[in-house]
Design a protein around this motif. Sequence first.
Motif, PDB file in Angstrom:
ATOM      1  N   LEU A 149       0.828  -1.207   0.000  1.00  0.00           N
ATOM      2  CA  LEU A 149       0.000   0.000   0.000  1.00  0.00           C
ATOM      3  C   LEU A 149       0.860   1.254   0.000  1.00  0.00           C
ATOM      4  CD1 LEU A 149      -2.875  -0.976   2.448  1.00  0.00           C
ATOM      5  CD2 LEU A 149      -2.977  -0.715  -0.022  1.00  0.00           C
ATOM      6  N   PHE A 154       0.411   7.927  -3.212  1.00  0.00           N
ATOM      7  CA  PHE A 154      -0.907   8.186  -2.657  1.00  0.00           C
ATOM      8  C   PHE A 154      -1.543   9.462  -3.217  1.00  0.00           C
ATOM      9  CE2 PHE A 154      -0.495  11.585   0.484  1.00  0.00           C
ATOM     10  CZ  PHE A 154      -1.814  11.908   0.703  1.00  0.00           C
ATOM     11  N   LEU A 158      -5.148   9.607  -4.868  1.00  0.00           N
ATOM     12  CA  LEU A 158      -6.185  10.450  -4.295  1.00  0.00           C
ATOM     13  C   LEU A 158      -6.757  11.395  -5.358  1.00  0.00           C
ATOM     14  CD1 LEU A 158      -7.725  11.151  -1.832  1.00  0.00           C
ATOM     15  CD2 LEU A 158      -5.839  12.580  -1.046  1.00  0.00           C
ATOM     16  N   ILE A 179      -4.721   6.244   3.723  1.00  0.00           N
ATOM     17  CA  ILE A 179      -3.258   6.167   3.711  1.00  0.00           C
ATOM     18  C   ILE A 179      -2.606   6.574   5.029  1.00  0.00           C
ATOM     19  CG2 ILE A 179      -2.881   6.393   1.230  1.00  0.00           C
ATOM     20  CD1 ILE A 179      -2.396   9.413   3.258  1.00  0.00           C
TER      21      ILE A 179
END
Lengths: 308, 337
Positions: A149, A154, A158, A179
């Motif tokens: 992850l 991120f 997003l 996150i």
Amino acid sequence: MYPDKTKMESLVEATNIAEVKGRSLWSDARTRFMRNKAAVAGLVILTAILLFAVFGSLFQAWTHEAIDWKLMGRVSQIGGPSIENGHYFGADELGRDLYARVVQGTGISIMVGVVGSLVAVVVGTLYGATAGFFGGRLDNIMMRTVDILMSIPFMFVLILMLVIWGRSITMLFVGIGLISWLDMARIVRGQTLSIKNKEFVEAAIAVGVSPFTIILRHIVPNLLGIVVVYATLLIPGLIMAESFISFLGLGVQEPMTSLGALIQGGSKQMLYGAWWQITFPLFFFLATLFAFTFVGDGLRDALDPKDR
Amino acid sequence: MMSAPFLSLQNLQVTFDVRRPGAWPWTPPRKLHAVNGVSLDLAAGECLGIVGESGSGKSTLARAIIGTVPTSGGKILFEGKDLAEMEAGERRAHRRDVQMIFQDPLAALNPRMTVGEIIAEPLVTHFPKTPRAEVKQRVAKLMERVGLLPNLINRYPHEFSGGQCQRIGIARALILEPKLVICDEPVSALDVSVQAQVINLLMELQRDMGLSMIFIAHDLSVVKHISDRIGVMYLGRIMEEGEADQLTTRPEHPYTQALISSVPIPDPKLEKARPREVIVGELPSPMNPPSGCVFRTRCRKAQASCAAERPQVVDLGKGHKVACPFHEAEALLEATA
Ligand SMILES: Nc1ncnc2c1ncn2[C@@H]1O[C@H](COP(=O)(O)OP(=O)(O)O)[C@@H](O)[C@H]1O
Ligand code: SF4
Ligand SMILES: [Mg+2]
């Protein structure tokens, strides 16, 4: 030698009047925190900003969506801060009250930071503590998942999410919540590994305390120091992430706003001389970031076990 | 004493898997034999001392008995029942009956809990329905019994000295009125002046509550006062076992003899005159222990045959057993006794 019985009993009677209150590690930390001037100043500023965000709307003359038609088209000339017309911080390019909008934007920005950080605390702590405590294959699977992850960029994801499912505050919260716990899980797991090998945990296992209770009673309270520090220091990062997204125009939706969105709006109006449009949001933005950082640093110094 | 022993260890083995850092996940781990075939009996109400250098597997033996490390061979019989075959309920009862006191008194106490919560934890765990007032009363009574002022019940561990922390640990171990208490080097971390106090307290409690006890130390002089019998451990094995008096005054095994002679005698004249025999060299790695007799690398009597096979245990009568065919009593301490 072990004191003799009768002496012991008289001593007990003499001192039995009041049970002595213990000095917990928390109260020790509080004392240390209060001695740290920068941290206390940060806490005072933070409290003031929070009061502003929560109760500021009680003093506003205009709502954050009302348009003051009198200012229409001449905002940069007559829209500056003024007590008479109720625009304490001036008005934005559409004639909306900047004071009301800063109150609202500050609230949203802090909320994004705090909610993201709370998700990190709850999810990250339980996840990391579970992985660290049980170890072995479970730990391997759980932590490799976190690694995977984490390797996803991120901000990119997003932004994609906001583009695909539309801009909404919920989506922003979901995205940041998804996150924010990853780093926390890693930190907590590392800490759990070291606490797990302490003898008091072994004592609890030997007595037959259930694993879940051990995590909640023996591991988590001893992690809480580092969790609190990390959570506080995480907030400014999340506020900045939200501001960045808002600055790109993908954050909260009108008529709601956030500090990032206000700064973006203000930066465009600077050319026309409406200095207040960037000054007030930027001031609250920076003050909030500094206050959280000072408080976080103060907490870290106060809770750092190495000082003990 | 000859009836079924209260606790019986039969050829007990504990092995740890040790992975070399950076090795492939599929390379088989190396085996570390922390406890390698220990057989001991403990009668009810008896105190068994275990001595051995650090790293000889004493703590691991203790952990195997309280059940926090899995055994890899042999049996632990508690009141005749095999620990490995116990059902959940019996297991719970076993956890109630066997308690442990730890080496590092402060590390054994959760720094975030008050003394009262710490001592009460076993009680609350096994009897969650006990009324709070009763829990508190029992904790206070026990604190008094171990020499702590009961009004300190709300204090935190870091506010106490090492000796007091160990008393807290002792109180926690006793609140369920266990049958067996295992003390893993309970005084090694304490000042010498406090050591005697804690040992006296343990002896008193053992006598008054009729406890069975296993008392672990790396120092024979600490163990011999409190123990009825002593087992000498080296690299996961028992070298010699016998009644405390017998073993300390007439040790048969070269290792025991070396251990005893390394304890200084307070009288300088005798100290000079006594046969001195220091154990040289390092403890070999339990990862690949020496073949045959594990002590042979440091034994002054070692012979070629010692490397061939594990020495037979010789029974000298009165429970005195020695794992060395070349044993011979040495009246080391007779002059000093
Ligand atoms: N959890 C463990 N994993 C791997 N090796 C261990 C573990 N616990 C103990 N050992 C090893 O087992 C041996 C015996 O240790 P221990 O029982 O603590 O000895 P003692 O208590 O006599 O000092 C040592 O070599 C130690 O490194
Ligand atoms: S068997 Fe041999 S090596 Fe082992 S203790 Fe006896 S004499 Fe020493
Ligand atoms: Mg040990």
